[in-house]
Design a protein around this motif. Structure first.
Motif, PDB file in Angstrom:
ATOM      1  N   UNK A  98       0.840  -1.208   0.000  1.00 17.29           N
ATOM      2  CA  UNK A  98       0.000   0.000   0.000  1.00 17.29           C
ATOM      3  C   UNK A  98       0.872   1.255   0.000  1.00 17.29           C
ATOM      4  N   UNK A  99       1.919   1.264   0.823  1.00 18.67           N
ATOM      5  CA  UNK A  99       2.816   2.422   0.854  1.00 18.67           C
ATOM      6  C   UNK A  99       3.552   2.586  -0.468  1.00 18.67           C
ATOM      7  N   UNK A 100       3.793   1.489  -1.165  1.00 12.14           N
ATOM      8  CA  UNK A 100       4.480   1.547  -2.448  1.00 12.14           C
ATOM      9  C   UNK A 100       3.699   2.267  -3.525  1.00 12.14           C
ATOM     10  N   UNK A 101       2.386   2.327  -3.385  1.00 13.92           N
ATOM     11  CA  UNK A 101       1.578   3.055  -4.367  1.00 13.92           C
ATOM     12  C   UNK A 101       1.912   4.545  -4.367  1.00 13.92           C
ATOM     13  N   UNK A 102       2.255   5.076  -3.200  1.00 12.03           N
ATOM     14  CA  UNK A 102       2.541   6.504  -3.096  1.00 12.03           C
ATOM     15  C   UNK A 102       4.029   6.829  -3.119  1.00 12.03           C
ATOM     16  N   UNK A 103       4.853   5.936  -2.606  1.00 11.70           N
ATOM     17  CA  UNK A 103       6.263   6.264  -2.407  1.00 11.70           C
ATOM     18  C   UNK A 103       7.218   5.492  -3.307  1.00 11.70           C
ATOM     19  N   UNK A 104       6.714   4.599  -4.140  1.00  4.96           N
ATOM     20  CA  UNK A 104       7.589   3.715  -4.893  1.00  4.96           C
ATOM     21  C   UNK A 104       7.801   2.444  -4.088  1.00  4.96           C
ATOM     22  N   UNK A 105       8.349   1.419  -4.691  1.00  4.91           N
ATOM     23  CA  UNK A 105       8.401   0.123  -4.019  1.00  4.91           C
ATOM     24  C   UNK A 105       9.636  -0.089  -3.142  1.00  4.91           C
ATOM     25  N   UNK A 106      10.777   0.446  -3.509  1.00  6.03           N
ATOM     26  CA  UNK A 106      12.002   0.117  -2.789  1.00  6.03           C
ATOM     27  C   UNK A 106      12.078   0.822  -1.437  1.00  6.03           C
ATOM     28  N   UNK A 107      11.834   2.116  -1.401  1.00  8.52           N
ATOM     29  CA  UNK A 107      11.991   2.874  -0.154  1.00  8.52           C
ATOM     30  C   UNK A 107      11.123   2.352   0.987  1.00  8.52           C
ATOM     31  N   UNK A 108       9.810   2.212   0.813  1.00 12.40           N
ATOM     32  CA  UNK A 108       9.028   1.719   1.955  1.00 12.40           C
ATOM     33  C   UNK A 108       9.274   0.242   2.248  1.00 12.40           C
ATOM     34  N   UNK A 109       9.652  -0.533   1.234  1.00 13.17           N
ATOM     35  CA  UNK A 109       9.868  -1.958   1.470  1.00 13.17           C
ATOM     36  C   UNK A 109      11.000  -2.177   2.468  1.00 13.17           C
ATOM     37  N   UNK A 110      12.100  -1.481   2.293  1.00 16.05           N
ATOM     38  CA  UNK A 110      13.239  -1.661   3.191  1.00 16.05           C
ATOM     39  C   UNK A 110      12.884  -1.262   4.618  1.00 16.05           C
ATOM     40  N   UNK A 111      12.240  -0.137   4.778  1.00 18.97           N
ATOM     41  CA  UNK A 111      11.906   0.339   6.117  1.00 18.97           C
ATOM     42  C   UNK A 111      10.847  -0.525   6.783  1.00 18.97           C
ATOM     43  N   UNK A 112       9.808  -0.869   6.052  1.00 20.70           N
ATOM     44  CA  UNK A 112       8.697  -1.604   6.658  1.00 20.70           C
ATOM     45  C   UNK A 112       9.084  -3.058   6.923  1.00 20.70           C
ATOM     46  N   UNK A 113       9.843  -3.673   6.022  1.00 17.02           N
ATOM     47  CA  UNK A 113      10.261  -5.055   6.252  1.00 17.02           C
ATOM     48  C   UNK A 113      11.234  -5.140   7.432  1.00 17.02           C
ATOM     49  N   UNK A 114      12.145  -4.185   7.545  1.00 15.95           N
ATOM     50  CA  UNK A 114      13.063  -4.171   8.684  1.00 15.95           C
ATOM     51  C   UNK A 114      12.293  -3.986   9.987  1.00 15.95           C
ATOM     52  N   UNK A 115      11.319  -3.083   9.965  1.00 18.66           N
ATOM     53  CA  UNK A 115      10.478  -2.891  11.151  1.00 18.66           C
ATOM     54  C   UNK A 115       9.699  -4.147  11.500  1.00 18.66           C
ATOM     55  N   UNK A 116       9.186  -4.841  10.493  1.00 15.45           N
ATOM     56  CA  UNK A 116       8.452  -6.084  10.741  1.00 15.45           C
ATOM     57  C   UNK A 116       9.337  -7.171  11.318  1.00 15.45           C
ATOM     58  N   UNK A 117      10.571  -7.270  10.797  1.00 16.01           N
ATOM     59  CA  UNK A 117      11.495  -8.280  11.320  1.00 16.01           C
ATOM     60  C   UNK A 117      11.830  -8.023  12.779  1.00 16.01           C
ATOM     61  N   UNK A 118      12.159  -6.777  13.110  1.00 18.97           N
ATOM     62  CA  UNK A 118      12.511  -6.469  14.497  1.00 18.97           C
ATOM     63  C   UNK A 118      11.319  -6.579  15.436  1.00 18.97           C
ATOM     64  N   UNK A 119      10.127  -6.207  14.936  1.00 16.61           N
ATOM     65  CA  UNK A 119       8.934  -6.358  15.765  1.00 16.61           C
ATOM     66  C   UNK A 119       8.665  -7.832  16.053  1.00 16.61           C
ATOM     67  N   UNK A 120       8.839  -8.680  15.054  1.00 19.61           N
ATOM     68  CA  UNK A 120       8.649 -10.111  15.250  1.00 19.61           C
ATOM     69  C   UNK A 120       9.672 -10.702  16.202  1.00 19.61           C
ATOM     70  N   UNK A 121      10.921 -10.257  16.084  1.00 20.91           N
ATOM     71  CA  UNK A 121      11.956 -10.759  16.990  1.00 20.91           C
ATOM     72  C   UNK A 121      11.684 -10.317  18.422  1.00 20.91           C
ATOM     73  N   UNK A 122      11.301  -9.060  18.612  1.00 16.72           N
ATOM     74  CA  UNK A 122      11.010  -8.573  19.965  1.00 16.72           C
ATOM     75  C   UNK A 122       9.819  -9.314  20.557  1.00 16.72           C
ATOM     76  N   UNK A 123       8.781  -9.517  19.751  1.00 15.91           N
ATOM     77  CA  UNK A 123       7.626 -10.259  20.241  1.00 15.91           C
ATOM     78  C   UNK A 123       7.960 -11.700  20.559  1.00 15.91           C
TER      79      UNK A 123
END
Length: 88
Positions: A18-43
Motif C-alpha cells: 500500500x505504501x508503495x503506491x505513493x512512495x515507490x516500491x524500494x523505499x518503503x519496502x526496506x523500512x517496513x520489512x526491517x520494522x516487521x522483522x525487528x517487531x517479530x523478533x522482539x515479540x
C-alpha cells in the motif's frame, strides 16, 4: 525468534504494498520489512517470558519496536539523502 521474524516480514507485506503506491516500491519496502522483522523478533523473545494471556502486551511491544525501527530507518535515509545532495 526466527518464527516471529518471519511472521513480522509476512505481515508487513500488505503495508509496504500500500505504501508503495505513493512512495515507490524500494523505499518503503526496506523500512517496513526491517520494522516487521525487528517487531517479530522482539515479540518472539518477549513471548518466552510472558504468559499466554498477555497477547495484547506482546502485540503492543512488537508494534512499538516496529514503529521505532521504521522511524529510525526513515531518519537515517533522510540524513543520508541530505548529506549526498549537499556534497554534489
Amino acid at each position: 525468534m526466527a518464527t516471529g521474524m518471519l511472521a513480522g516480514m509476512v505481515l508487513s507485506v500488505p503495508c509496504w504494498l500500500v505504501a508503495g503506491l505513493w512512495l515507490g516500491m524500494i523505499e518503503p519496502m526496506l523500512q517496513i520489512m526491517l520494522g516487521g522483522m525487528l517487531a517479530g523478533m522482539a515479540g518472539g523473545m518477549a513471548a518466552v517470558r510472558a504468559a499466554q494471556s498477555d497477547i495484547i502486551g506482546l502485540l503492543l511491544l512488537g508494534l512499538a519496536w516496529g514503529a521505532a525501527t521504521a522511524v529510525a530507518t526513515a531518519c537515517a535515509d533522510w540524513a543520508l539523502r541530505r548529506w549526498s545532495s549537499e556534497c554534489r
